[in-house]
Motif scaffolding. Structure first.
Motif, short mmCIF file in Angstrom:
data_model
loop_
_atom_site.label_atom_id
_atom_site.label_comp_id
_atom_site.label_asym_id
_atom_site.label_seq_id
_atom_site.Cartn_x
_atom_site.Cartn_y
_atom_site.Cartn_z
N THR A 41 0.75 -1.11 0.04
CA THR A 41 0.15 0.02 0.03
C THR A 41 0.96 1.21 0.03
O THR A 41 1.90 1.27 0.67
CB THR A 41 -0.98 -0.15 1.16
OG1 THR A 41 -1.26 1.34 1.58
CG2 THR A 41 -0.33 -0.68 2.49
N ASP A 76 -3.29 4.90 -11.74
CA ASP A 76 -3.63 6.21 -12.04
C ASP A 76 -3.76 6.79 -13.50
O ASP A 76 -3.83 7.71 -14.00
CB ASP A 76 -2.95 7.19 -11.09
CG ASP A 76 -3.37 7.27 -9.75
OD1 ASP A 76 -4.35 6.75 -9.52
OD2 ASP A 76 -2.41 7.93 -9.12
N ILE A 78 -5.79 -2.84 -8.69
CA ILE A 78 -5.54 -1.97 -7.62
C ILE A 78 -6.78 -1.60 -7.04
O ILE A 78 -7.07 -1.94 -5.83
CB ILE A 78 -4.74 -0.87 -7.69
CG1 ILE A 78 -3.45 -1.34 -8.82
CG2 ILE A 78 -4.38 -0.28 -6.58
CD1 ILE A 78 -2.59 -2.13 -7.96
#
Ligand code: UD1
Length: 418
Positions: free
Chosen positions: A162, A305, A327
């Motif tokens: 993480t 992202d 993810i």
């Protein structure tokens, strides 16, 4: 609420500047809570999330300034409570937990809720801090933490690398008593930037950028000056902007080395990229794009992202490509909006199959989260006709001056307020 109106179909040409990285600036601002003495940061992007972080620092007892792209923080009277009103607007607020626990031995931080892209719990943050001697209870929507004396160095093995969890633990371990080893740590460049910042304040961290990070605790950290790294996701988004419009962009201050997984896929699709001194040149190699398969993974894998932006480009690729999102469980909200523009994307669970089409047609669409908004802007730049994007406050959380930057390279894009 503001909207963006884009007249698509113009190949972008010229130079575009990359700002400081939001995802590096947010943890670094929270790390200012650890410093005794003022911190001076440069290359801080002007974004809504940065304003929220500075507000949180004020509430937690820091004096702050923010002028141009320079921010300062002086933590004069650290307080233990981060209220829900701020935490709910920005999940990264939970990164104040590690620093507060390390300095005060107690904390009361609102539990961040779910967000549009998934449940995103913080159990790994808490478990790691518990290994260092903290005790937590979650009541009335707050994480309440206590520890007897200082946190103690520990061996922590993360179930998953993480990013936020690694950052919270790095900050806490910097002021803990003894040595902490983090196994299966996140390797994202923004974790490295935070570790480098902490070291500039006097921390003793080694191994950042690898899966095993060692932190030798120190008794205090001092103020310092630090420049935030450039934003790799913003740079990657502008690479796609050049390719999707069939233009050519010089991307200034582009962290090219940090974008390996992205540039690998872009090249596979037929995008030409070249690193020069201080900038990267990007254009479509021969006018045609070919589709690829992509799986999002922790760094150095393909970043989640950039998934939505790559999907926008794949809408124009020849043939079919598969995107697997590993993810976040719910990060395909841009799909239905892209379909409104004429894209052919089919979803099954965490997998999207994208078939390239000859063209997209402008339409009104709605932004649902930060990177989804970026993919709609990209699709709108390439679509025929007018695309209107609503709820662009998501975009303002992560892209500095996006419409000025894009209009500077020829895009017909304007913001209207209602
Ligand atoms: C950060 C980035 C975000 C990026 C993400 C993954 C910031 C401010 N945000 O988010 O832009 O998309 O990394 O690269 O830097 N998880 C747990 N338990 C935990 C922590 C995480 O189950 O305690 C899960 C999350 O629900 C998610 C996955 O792990 O499914 C990844 O989360 P994490 O790496 O922590 O991402 P963030 O730090 O929230």
């Amino acid at each position: 609420m503001d909207k963006l109106i884009i007249e698509g179909g113009i190949p972008l040409q010229g130079s575009i500047q990359v700002s400081g990285a939001k995802n590096a600036a947010l943890p670094i601002l929270m790390a200012c809570l650890l410093a005794e003495g003022p911190v001076h940061l440069s290359n801080v992007p002007r974004l809504a999330d940065i304003d929220t972080s500075l507000k949180l620092l004020n509430i937690l007892g820091c004096e702050t300034t923010f002028e141009g792209n320079e921010a300062t923080s002086d933590c004069v009277d650290l307080k233990p409570e981060a209220p829900y009103d701020l935490v709910k607007t920005m999940r990264a607020s939970v990164l104040c937990l590690g620093p507060i626990m390390a300095r005060l031995g107690e904390a009361k931080v609102a539990l961040p809720g779910g967000c549009a892209i998934g449940a995103r719990p913080v159990d790994l943050h808490l478990r790691g801090l518990e290994r260092m001697g903290a005790k937590f209870e979650v009541t009335e929507g707050y994480i309440k933490g206590k520890c007897k004396g200082r946190l103690k160095g520990a061996h922590i093995s993360l179930d998953f690398p993480t990013v936020g969890g690694t950052q919270n633990l790095l900050m806490a371990a910097s002021l803990a008593d003894g040595t902490t080893t983090l196994d299966n740590a996140a390797r994202e460049p923004e974790v490295v930037d935070l570790a480098n910042f902490l070291n500039t304040m006097g921390a003793k961290i080694t191994g950042q950028g690898t899966s095993v990070i060692t932190v030798e605790g120190v008794t205090s950290l001092k103020g310092c000056e630090y420049r935030i790294m450039p934003d790799r996701i913003e740079a990657g988004t502008y690479m796609v902007a050049a390719a999707i419009t069939g233009g050519e962009l010089e991307i200034l201050d582009c962290p090219f080395q940090e974008l390996d997984a992205v540039t690998y896929k872009l090249r596979e699709m037929g995008v030409w990229l070249q690193e020069e001194e201080g900038y990267v040149l990007v254009r479509r190699a021969n006018g045609l794009l070919a589709n690829v398969d992509v799986t999002t993974l922790p760094h150095p894998g393909f970043p989640t992202d950039m998934q939505a932006q790559l999907m926008a480009l794949m809408c124009f690729g020849k043939g079919a490509g598969i995107i697997e999102e590993k993810i976040f469980e719910n990060r395909f909200m841009h799909v239905l909006e892209l379909v409104r523009l004429g894209a052919d994307v089919r979803l099954k669970g965490r997998t999207a199959m994208v078939h390239g089409v000859n063209k997209l047609m402008g339409a009104p669409v709605m932004a649902s989260d930060l990177r989804a908004s970026a993919s709609l802007v990209l699709a709108g730049l390439a679509a025929e006709g007018t695309t209107t994007i609503e709820r662009i406050y998501h975009l303002d959380r992560g892209y500095e001056n996006i419409e000025e930057k894009l209009s500077g390279v020829g895009a017909r894009i304007k913001r209207v307020s209602e």
